[in-house]
Design a protein around this motif. Structure first.
Motif: not given
Length: 158
Positions: A79-84, A86, A108-109
């Motif tokens: 969650g911290q490394r990739d805003p995508e 999910r 991931y999205h």
């Protein structure tokens, strides 16, 4: 000398398994050999067991709690490394390696829409392509998950 992948548990116990993130109450948390979905990790049960039901109920509960704690660390880091990022998917399978272990799959999205809502195994051979093999470029991810897991374990067990 036999390669560590031929005896992952023994290699973990000997300090020779480079995928180890931490020793947990019931087993070894490891980062996956494949990082098709970054952050994929597993919990390898440390004792002799093939099925979850091979364990007494209290040990089953400890194993599943450990799996969820590993997931908590993976969720935090991904969650911290990739805003995508999910969600996480958890699995206990044992079809390929007949030893009790649990999978933690970040989702991931950015995944293809046709594969976004199904199990990761639907990716087929694409999932295990050479470019997704664990390597030096994953060292920071491995360190971040290991560090987060240490914090989760301190919170959970004091």
């Amino acid at each position: 000398m036999e390669h560590w992948t031929h005896d992952r548990l023994g290699a973990a116990e000997r300090g020779e398994n480079p995928t180890v993130l931490a020793q947990m109450r019931t087993g070894w948390a490891v980062i996956g050999d494949i990082q098709h979905l970054p952050g994929y990790c597993l919990l390898l049960y440390a004792g002799p067991a093939n099925h979850l039901t091979d364990l007494p109920r209290a040990e089953r509960a400890r194993f599943l709690l450990d799996l969820s704690l590993l997931g908590e660390a993976v969720e935090t880091v991904c969650g911290q490394r990739d805003p995508e990022f999910r969600r996480l998917n958890y699995e206990v399978l044992g079809n390929s390696w007949e030893h009790l272990h649990g999978h933690v799959h970040p989702r991931y999205h950015w995944e293809p829409p046709a594969l976004l809502h199904g199990p990761v195994w639907r990716y087929g051979e694409q999932r295990t392509a050479p470019e997704h093999r664990l390597g030096p470029r994953h060292k920071d991810l491995q360190l971040d998950i290991s560090h987060a897991l240490g914090g989760v374990l301190r919170d959970a067990y004091g």
